[in-house]
Write a protein that holds these residues in place. Structure first.
Motif, PDB file in Angstrom:
ATOM      1  N   ASN A 222       1.881  -6.970  -7.582  1.00  0.00           N
ATOM      2  CA  ASN A 222       0.898  -7.000  -8.669  1.00  0.00           C
ATOM      3  C   ASN A 222       0.739  -8.406  -9.243  1.00  0.00           C
ATOM      4  O   ASN A 222       1.703  -9.015  -9.675  1.00  0.00           O
TER       5      ASN A 222
ATOM      6  N   LYS B  29     -10.922   2.863  -7.400  1.00  0.00           N
ATOM      7  CA  LYS B  29     -11.655   3.256  -6.194  1.00  0.00           C
ATOM      8  C   LYS B  29     -13.146   3.111  -6.462  1.00  0.00           C
ATOM      9  O   LYS B  29     -13.620   3.476  -7.546  1.00  0.00           O
TER      10      LYS B  29
ATOM     11  N   SER C 197       0.252   1.319  -5.707  1.00  0.00           N
ATOM     12  CA  SER C 197      -1.008   1.850  -5.155  1.00  0.00           C
ATOM     13  C   SER C 197      -1.677   2.830  -6.134  1.00  0.00           C
ATOM     14  O   SER C 197      -2.899   3.027  -6.074  1.00  0.00           O
ATOM     15  N   SER C 198      -0.913   3.425  -7.030  1.00  0.00           N
ATOM     16  CA  SER C 198      -1.523   4.337  -8.006  1.00  0.00           C
ATOM     17  C   SER C 198      -2.420   3.568  -8.985  1.00  0.00           C
ATOM     18  O   SER C 198      -3.208   4.161  -9.711  1.00  0.00           O
ATOM     19  N   MET C 199      -2.302   2.252  -8.998  1.00  0.00           N
ATOM     20  CA  MET C 199      -3.141   1.450  -9.898  1.00  0.00           C
ATOM     21  C   MET C 199      -4.462   1.032  -9.250  1.00  0.00           C
ATOM     22  O   MET C 199      -5.310   0.438  -9.909  1.00  0.00           O
TER      23      MET C 199
ATOM     24  N   ASN D  94       0.814  -1.212   0.000  1.00  0.00           N
ATOM     25  CA  ASN D  94       0.000   0.000   0.000  1.00  0.00           C
ATOM     26  C   ASN D  94       0.852   1.270   0.000  1.00  0.00           C
ATOM     27  O   ASN D  94       0.378   2.339  -0.364  1.00  0.00           O
ATOM     28  N   ASP D  95       2.096   1.142   0.439  1.00  0.00           N
ATOM     29  CA  ASP D  95       2.999   2.306   0.448  1.00  0.00           C
ATOM     30  C   ASP D  95       3.849   2.379  -0.809  1.00  0.00           C
ATOM     31  O   ASP D  95       4.693   3.263  -0.948  1.00  0.00           O
ATOM     32  N   ASN D  96       3.680   1.423  -1.692  1.00  0.00           N
ATOM     33  CA  ASN D  96       4.431   1.395  -2.945  1.00  0.00           C
ATOM     34  C   ASN D  96       3.650   2.202  -3.984  1.00  0.00           C
ATOM     35  O   ASN D  96       2.654   1.748  -4.532  1.00  0.00           O
ATOM     36  N   GLU D  97       4.138   3.425  -4.212  1.00  0.00           N
ATOM     37  CA  GLU D  97       3.411   4.384  -5.056  1.00  0.00           C
ATOM     38  C   GLU D  97       3.111   3.815  -6.449  1.00  0.00           C
ATOM     39  O   GLU D  97       2.001   3.960  -6.967  1.00  0.00           O
ATOM     40  N   LYS D  98       4.102   3.136  -6.999  1.00  0.00           N
ATOM     41  CA  LYS D  98       3.939   2.575  -8.345  1.00  0.00           C
ATOM     42  C   LYS D  98       2.744   1.618  -8.377  1.00  0.00           C
ATOM     43  O   LYS D  98       1.979   1.572  -9.340  1.00  0.00           O
TER      44      LYS D  98
END
Ligand code: SF4
Length: 177
Positions: free
Chosen positions: A158, A34, A29-31, A23-27
């Motif tokens: 992923n 919502k 979590s940006s995927m 969840n802290d991995n921007e690459k």
């Protein structure tokens, strides 16, 4: 690839702070997509993985979601196990479509805080970082073995057969309190 699995992130909050949390991995979590709960088309998926954060942090919300998932879908719960009480174990046994409780092991002392009745009454798989798996089994030989622990590698967040949806539902947020 056909996406047969929905990974449903109930919320991000957690009682642990693992440095490698996906969840802290921007690459990654940006995927996240919502959605509000009622917008999710569960018919698209065979498997529903419920995760967080730590799902048992807000139990009312978790059980609301478990009650709403159609029984034809297989449910896999992802947790660090630290908040699971005997009462929860009794409740979870009432959901025949829960196929597995996946307990992520992150620290050497963590399993001391995980209810020993969990694996006696429910299908449980422990999950440990590949490099720590053997040391965890040595630390807890009465609970862990090569059959009930699965290993994972850092940054393997992923999975191509999964959609990831972060629940954003103001109505359900009320169930946190
Ligand atoms: S227990 Fe899981 S959700 Fe919580 S911080 Fe660690 S990896 Fe992230």
């Amino acid at each position: 690839m056909h996406k047969d699995t929905l990974r449903l992130i109930l919320f991000i909050e957690c009682n642990l702070r693992c440095t490698y949390c996906c969840n802290d991995n921007e690459k990654f979590s940006s995927m996240f997509l919502k959605a509000r709960f009622n917008e999710i088309n569960f018919d698209k998926y065979e498997n529903i993985c419920i995760t967080g954060g730590e799902p048992f942090l807000y139990k009312k919300l978790l059980y609301w979601v478990l009650n709403k998932i159609p029984t034809r879908q297989s449910i896999y719960l992802y947790t660090n196990g630290l908040r699971i009480s005997n009462g929860d174990i009794g409740k979870l046994q009432r959901y025949p479509n829960i196929k597995c409780i996946n307990v992520g092991l992150h620290t050497s002392k963590q399993l001391n805080g995980v209810n020993k009745n969990l694996e006696l009454h429910l299908p449980v798989r422990f999950m440990a970082q590949e490099s720590k798996l053997e040391s965890f089994i040595k630390l807890y030989p009465e609970r862990l073995n090569r059959e009930n622990v699965k290993s994972w590698r850092l940054n393997e967040c992923n999975l191509l057969n999964e959609d990831w949806i972060l629940l954003e539902d103001i109505v359900l947020d009320l169930l946190k309190y």
